[in-house]
Design a protein around this motif. Sequence first.
Motif, mmCIF file in Angstrom:
data_model
loop_
_atom_site.group_PDB
_atom_site.id
_atom_site.type_symbol
_atom_site.label_atom_id
_atom_site.label_comp_id
_atom_site.label_asym_id
_atom_site.label_seq_id
_atom_site.Cartn_x
_atom_site.Cartn_y
_atom_site.Cartn_z
ATOM 1 N N GLY A 12 0.876 -1.220 -0.010
ATOM 2 C CA GLY A 12 0.070 -0.056 0.063
ATOM 3 C C GLY A 12 0.869 1.386 -0.059
ATOM 4 N N CYS A 13 0.146 2.474 0.545
ATOM 5 C CA CYS A 13 0.852 3.616 0.507
ATOM 6 C C CYS A 13 1.852 3.947 1.492
ATOM 7 N N ASN A 16 1.245 3.366 5.021
ATOM 8 C CA ASN A 16 1.280 1.927 5.557
ATOM 9 C C ASN A 16 2.603 1.749 6.005
ATOM 10 N N THR A 48 -1.627 -4.337 5.277
ATOM 11 C CA THR A 48 -2.339 -4.530 3.874
ATOM 12 C C THR A 48 -2.914 -3.208 3.503
ATOM 13 N N CYS A 49 -3.330 -3.306 2.217
ATOM 14 C CA CYS A 49 -3.924 -2.209 1.478
ATOM 15 C C CYS A 49 -5.275 -2.807 0.654
ATOM 16 N N SER A 50 -6.357 -1.766 0.765
ATOM 17 C CA SER A 50 -7.448 -2.088 0.207
ATOM 18 C C SER A 50 -7.975 -1.389 -1.114
ATOM 19 N N ILE A 51 -6.777 -0.387 -1.504
ATOM 20 C CA ILE A 51 -7.276 0.932 -2.481
ATOM 21 C C ILE A 51 -7.914 0.031 -3.790
ATOM 22 N N CYS A 84 -5.619 -1.650 6.427
ATOM 23 C CA CYS A 84 -6.760 -1.309 5.840
ATOM 24 C C CYS A 84 -7.610 -2.556 5.503
ATOM 25 N N VAL A 168 -10.548 4.377 1.524
ATOM 26 C CA VAL A 168 -9.862 4.777 2.572
ATOM 27 C C VAL A 168 -10.499 5.699 3.904
ATOM 28 N N ARG A 172 -9.769 4.012 7.213
ATOM 29 C CA ARG A 172 -8.804 4.781 8.106
ATOM 30 C C ARG A 172 -9.532 5.570 8.894
ATOM 31 N N GLN A 203 -3.364 11.890 3.982
ATOM 32 C CA GLN A 203 -4.117 11.795 2.749
ATOM 33 C C GLN A 203 -4.418 13.142 2.040
HETATM 34 FE FE1 F3S Z 1 -3.171 3.442 1.959
HETATM 35 FE FE2 F3S Z 1 -4.186 1.389 0.787
HETATM 36 FE FE3 F3S Z 1 -4.975 1.906 3.100
HETATM 37 S S1 F3S Z 1 -3.422 3.318 -0.089
HETATM 38 S S2 F3S Z 1 -4.530 4.295 3.042
HETATM 39 S S3 F3S Z 1 -2.913 1.307 2.642
HETATM 40 S S4 F3S Z 1 -6.100 1.306 1.609
#
Ligand code: F3S
Length: 457
Positions: A12-13, A16, A48-51, A84, A168, A172, A203
Amino acid sequence: MSDKKYYIETYGCQMNFSDSEIVNSIMAERGMRQAQGAEDADIIFINTCSIRDNAERKVWDRLKYFRSLRRKQNNEKIVGVLGCMAERIREKFLDEHKLVDMVVGPDAYRDIPKLLEEVEDGRKAVNVLLSLEETYADISPVRMTGNGVTAFVSIMRGCDNMCSFCVVPFTRGRERSRSADSIIEEIQALSDNGYKEVTVLGQNVNSYNDNCTSFAELMYRASQVNPEMRIRFSTSHPKDFPNELLHVINEQPNICNYIHIPAQSGSSEVLKKMRRPYTREQYLELIDNMRALIPGVSLSTDIITGFCGETEKQHEETMSLMKFVRYDLAYMFAYSERERTLAHRKYEDDIPEEVKKRRLSEIISQQMHIQEENNALELGNRHLVLVEGTSKRNEHQLNGRTDTNKMVVFDQVDFQHGDYVEVEITGNTSATLLAKPIRKSSIGEFYSTETSVLAVD
Ligand code: F3S
Ligand code: SAH
Ligand code: SF4
């Protein structure tokens, strides 16, 4: 518990990655050591990331790999999902899939030691509560894997913007700013430890507000910690970019002349459906203003192709906006529908996958072309590069970035990681500039001579 080794893998970003450093700190405080990899760890965390859907798919694949590792090694590895996706999938994770022992949302990392004890007692452990206050302000992140030169500092958490495509705000929680004093202290500590560049993260950093300290004021204070330390920031939402901030960026030589200002689309109708509160024209006016107040500023963007109902004409508007602005860098994505978002509830995800992909490849190839042209214009220019590391391809070469965030590769002479080097650009690709080193320099020296040259001109 403290004789166990843990491993943390991050997706993710940048936020994270910064959070994983907070988890490192929480674990180090309990005397836990880091393992080299998942294979020799007793506890595996996956942040983890959910984007987009493909970000989540990667995580599922890794979880399956961890399960196979557990079987193969026949041991009791604990697997914890952080970040996330933990927030999105919650208990369902534990019930339906035998892949995970604990689930911890982004505001619950202080609870990790307690949750680990619960798992040791044979229970599954979950904390996905989102907070209105948590900023981890008092926790000094432990930067175990970085280059020792550049670091991230989170200045706020959450997001209240509710862009209709974006998950997000759900993963978040509400937007909150960390205290300015704690941010400045962290930057000071990084400077004391030899770091040369800090990227402050949120963000939407422009809406930073701590007891009336605005983002522009925070940036000014950050720039005064050490005049030889570079300050970057990400991300800025185009809805609010005060001139005061543009002046601070222009006037302080150690605040980098680089702004990530995601447009998302070049069509006012699409922007409206995305709940981005600006039109194409307002966005372009903002860009003009930035270029007027910060000569030579470098700009980058995020773009989504194939959002619900996007017509061919609207796609062309995105192409033309990008051609008009001529960004130095762009992160481009095909729209991926996310549950709970307004777009999911209100609009149909009706652009066929192959159309999304075709539009995406059109904007990517146009952007590569523009970047190559932009980079070709750099030939002969002098830049100050902060050396971040040794090139992976050639150990006799160094790499680092210009103030304008362009990656530069040049020959090693006798420079150290963390040095500022004045270079002259000699060549380019779409992604990288090639240069010859002139001399070791500093922010003070480089920008004062640059101004005097301009004055003579
Ligand atoms: Fe970042 Fe992915 Fe969460 S872009 S804020 S880790 S959904
Ligand atoms: N807060 C930042 C963006 C964070 S997410 C901002 O507002 O600029 C990073 C990028 O992912 C977004 O800018 C957007 O371009 C992209 N993105 C977010 N949700 C997406 C989705 N559902 N499908 C495709 N891309 C998405
Ligand atoms: Fe998502 Fe919009 Fe918030 Fe960025 S500003 S994180 S795109 S809701």
